[in-house]
Design a protein around this motif. Structure first.
Motif, PDB file in Angstrom:
ATOM      1  N   UNK A 284     -11.688 -38.055  -7.191  1.00 22.42           N
ATOM      2  CA  UNK A 284     -10.749 -36.934  -7.222  1.00 22.42           C
ATOM      3  C   UNK A 284     -10.476 -36.511  -8.659  1.00 22.42           C
ATOM      4  N   UNK A 285     -10.161 -35.253  -8.830  1.00 21.42           N
ATOM      5  CA  UNK A 285      -9.860 -34.738 -10.161  1.00 21.42           C
ATOM      6  C   UNK A 285      -8.565 -35.355 -10.682  1.00 21.42           C
ATOM      7  N   UNK A 286      -8.498 -35.564 -11.994  1.00 17.67           N
ATOM      8  CA  UNK A 286      -7.311 -36.162 -12.591  1.00 17.67           C
ATOM      9  C   UNK A 286      -6.066 -35.305 -12.385  1.00 17.67           C
ATOM     10  N   UNK A 287      -6.256 -34.010 -12.121  1.00 21.82           N
ATOM     11  CA  UNK A 287      -5.111 -33.106 -11.936  1.00 21.82           C
ATOM     12  C   UNK A 287      -4.670 -33.015 -10.476  1.00 21.82           C
ATOM     13  N   UNK A 288      -5.329 -33.754  -9.579  1.00 24.41           N
ATOM     14  CA  UNK A 288      -5.021 -33.664  -8.148  1.00 24.41           C
ATOM     15  C   UNK A 288      -3.555 -33.982  -7.861  1.00 24.41           C
ATOM     16  N   UNK A 289      -3.066 -35.075  -8.435  1.00 22.60           N
ATOM     17  CA  UNK A 289      -1.674 -35.454  -8.189  1.00 22.60           C
ATOM     18  C   UNK A 289      -0.723 -34.412  -8.762  1.00 22.60           C
ATOM     19  N   UNK A 290      -1.039 -33.872  -9.920  1.00 25.26           N
ATOM     20  CA  UNK A 290      -0.189 -32.841 -10.525  1.00 25.26           C
ATOM     21  C   UNK A 290      -0.066 -31.616  -9.639  1.00 25.26           C
ATOM     22  N   UNK A 291      -1.204 -31.169  -9.125  1.00 25.87           N
ATOM     23  CA  UNK A 291      -1.210 -29.989  -8.260  1.00 25.87           C
ATOM     24  C   UNK A 291      -0.365 -30.252  -7.020  1.00 25.87           C
ATOM     25  N   UNK A 292      -0.495 -31.442  -6.455  1.00 21.60           N
ATOM     26  CA  UNK A 292       0.274 -31.787  -5.261  1.00 21.60           C
ATOM     27  C   UNK A 292       1.771 -31.818  -5.557  1.00 21.60           C
ATOM     28  N   UNK A 293       2.148 -32.394  -6.687  1.00 26.72           N
ATOM     29  CA  UNK A 293       3.571 -32.455  -7.048  1.00 26.72           C
ATOM     30  C   UNK A 293       4.157 -31.055  -7.231  1.00 26.72           C
ATOM     31  N   UNK A 294       3.373 -30.151  -7.780  1.00 24.19           N
ATOM     32  CA  UNK A 294       3.847 -28.764  -7.916  1.00 24.19           C
ATOM     33  C   UNK A 294       4.074 -28.152  -6.543  1.00 24.19           C
ATOM     34  N   UNK A 295       3.125 -28.368  -5.632  1.00 26.25           N
ATOM     35  CA  UNK A 295       3.259 -27.825  -4.270  1.00 26.25           C
ATOM     36  C   UNK A 295       4.455 -28.435  -3.549  1.00 26.25           C
ATOM     37  N   UNK A 296       4.808 -29.653  -3.933  1.00 26.51           N
ATOM     38  CA  UNK A 296       5.929 -30.333  -3.305  1.00 26.51           C
ATOM     39  C   UNK A 296       7.272 -29.885  -3.881  1.00 26.51           C
TER      40      UNK A 296
END
Length: 425
Positions: free
Chosen positions: A316-328
């Motif tokens: 997975x891309x290193x930014x995957x968690x960041x993107x998810x946190x923004x969506x949350x």
């Protein structure tokens, strides 16, 4: 007695007419103008080659492109070289060769040579970011320019578009990388000096922005939001994994199954994947082992714990968690990297040894003796710390909610509404 040669005049040269055979008009000291039947007029310098003492001719170019004054200057330069036992023709050929090589040595080639060395000292994720920024903002514009012709104004103009878009942090990083490249060029002899020193001062400095993080008392809110989030189960587990292990986004997203040592209950991240290029061992808590069990049916056939949704052969891309946190809904409040700060603040407030906390965060101790001590004793102490942190995450959820944290709505639908894969054990 040597015959005295009367120097040529411009009028004499201009009036010289072609004949059936070529002939020379001497100017003295080896310089002559050769008139060919075709009418062309060529400057020749006749001299004795150093060491061999054989006579040879060296062309200075055609008249009128090379004037009489120019030809005499070239003769004078050649005689200076001969006085030093340097063959002027060989010297000129060598200079032409160097110039051709210099023109062929483009900025892009030097960038790629530098990057081959640079990438060995940084993590793959960082290396990808470095070359991507140069391929996007530098190489298309000035990559074909010979490196010796690169100037500060040229680079500043190239980066104005990026600066104009407000991406000042990106400008700063690119300027740092370009300076490194030019220092490499100086050290390898392809440029005499670094013309890009200080180019970052041509742009505004970016405002220092720390990775936003939550206050320790807001941890339950994160866990509650994570349970309800409409995100992929793998992404949910990735956030949980990073929160529990206190690792960086790139280290967590690139986790491999062969890095997990179940017998020793430790996750060993190799040096090449670490920011500071030093192997890092993460004690596995019971809660983390539960995450591993939940991941087995999802990614057990992949080399990676968190395979890419697009290409399972990659992580997975290193930014995957960041993107998810923004969506949350945590945009501007929490980043994936900020979860490390959340853990650090909580552990410091609880009175844990700051040195142990720093070791758990993989902050390199510059004292080599102390660093060696960390590798032996601190692993035991870090296990105690990590177990407390995982238990604290459990408690932060269970204090307010009787059911365990799950993979969220997607996880519940996948299991037909039955929650079997939980966060925290």
């Amino acid at each position: 007695m040597a015959r005295t040669v009367k120097p040529l005049s411009n009028t004499q040269i201009h009036q010289a007419k072609p004949q059936d055979k070529e002939y020379n008009l001497p100017d003295g000291d080896g310089l002559a103008l050769r008139i060919k039947p075709s009418g062309s007029k060529l400057w020749l310098f006749n001299y004795l080659r150093p060491y061999t003492k054989r006579r040879t001719n060296m062309g200075f170019g055609a008249y009128p492109e090379v004037s009489l004054a120019d030809a005499r200057r070239r003769r004078a330069d050649a005689r200076v070289l001969l006085a030093q036992d340097i063959d002027p023709k060989e010297h000129r050929d060598a200079q032409i060769k160097l110039q051709l090589e210099a023109n062929e040595l483009t900025f892009e080639r030097v960038i790629n040579q530098w990057f081959e060395i640079k990438k060995a000292s940084i993590t793959p994720g960082h290396a990808e970011d470095v070359i991507r920024s140069l391929n996007k903002h530098v190489i298309p514009q000035i990559g074909k320019v010979p490196v010796h012709k690169i100037t500060a104004p040229m680079v500043i103009e190239t980066l104005r578009l990026l600066a104009g878009s407000g991406k000042l942090e990106a400008v700063k990083r690119v300027c740092q990388r370009l300076n490194e490249i030019m220092v490499y060029g100086v050290n390898t002899g392809v440029v005499p000096n670094n013309p890009l020193t200080g180019i970052r001062h041509a742009f505004q400095s970016p405002k220092a922005v720390n990775n936003p993080t939550l206050k320790p008392k807001e941890l339950p809110q994160l866990l509650k939001t994570l349970q309800r989030a409409n995100i992929r189960p793998i992404t949910c587990y990735l956030i949980q994994w990073q929160l529990h292990t206190m690792t960086r986004p790139g280290e967590a997203s690139g986790a491999r199954w062969d890095e997990i040592d179940q017998e020793q209950a430790v996750w060993v991240i190799p040096a090449e994947r670490m920011k500071k290029r030093r192997e890092h061992a993460v004690p596995l808590t019971p809660q983390v082992n539960e995450i591993l069990k939940a991941l087995e049916p999802l990614s057990g056939k992949s080399p990676f714990l968190f395979p890419s949704d697009i290409d399972p052969r990659k992580h997975a891309n290193a930014s995957t968690a960041n993107v998810a946190l923004k969506r949350m809904g945590f945009h501007g409040r929490l980043t994936a990297h900020g979860m490390r700060s959340l853990a650090s603040t909580t552990l410091n407030e609880e009175g844990f040894d700051p040195d142990v906390i720093e070791a758990a965060l993989a902050h390199v101790d510059k004292n080599s003796v102390r660093a060696a001590y960390n590798r032996t004793d601190y692993l035991k102490r870090r296990r105690t710390l990590m177990e407390w942190w995982s238990t604290h995450i459990d408690c932060s959820w269970s204090v307010r909610h009787p059911t365990p944290l799950t993979t969220g709505s997607l996880g519940e639908r996948r299991n037909g509404g039955h929650v079997s894969q939980h966060f925290g054990g």
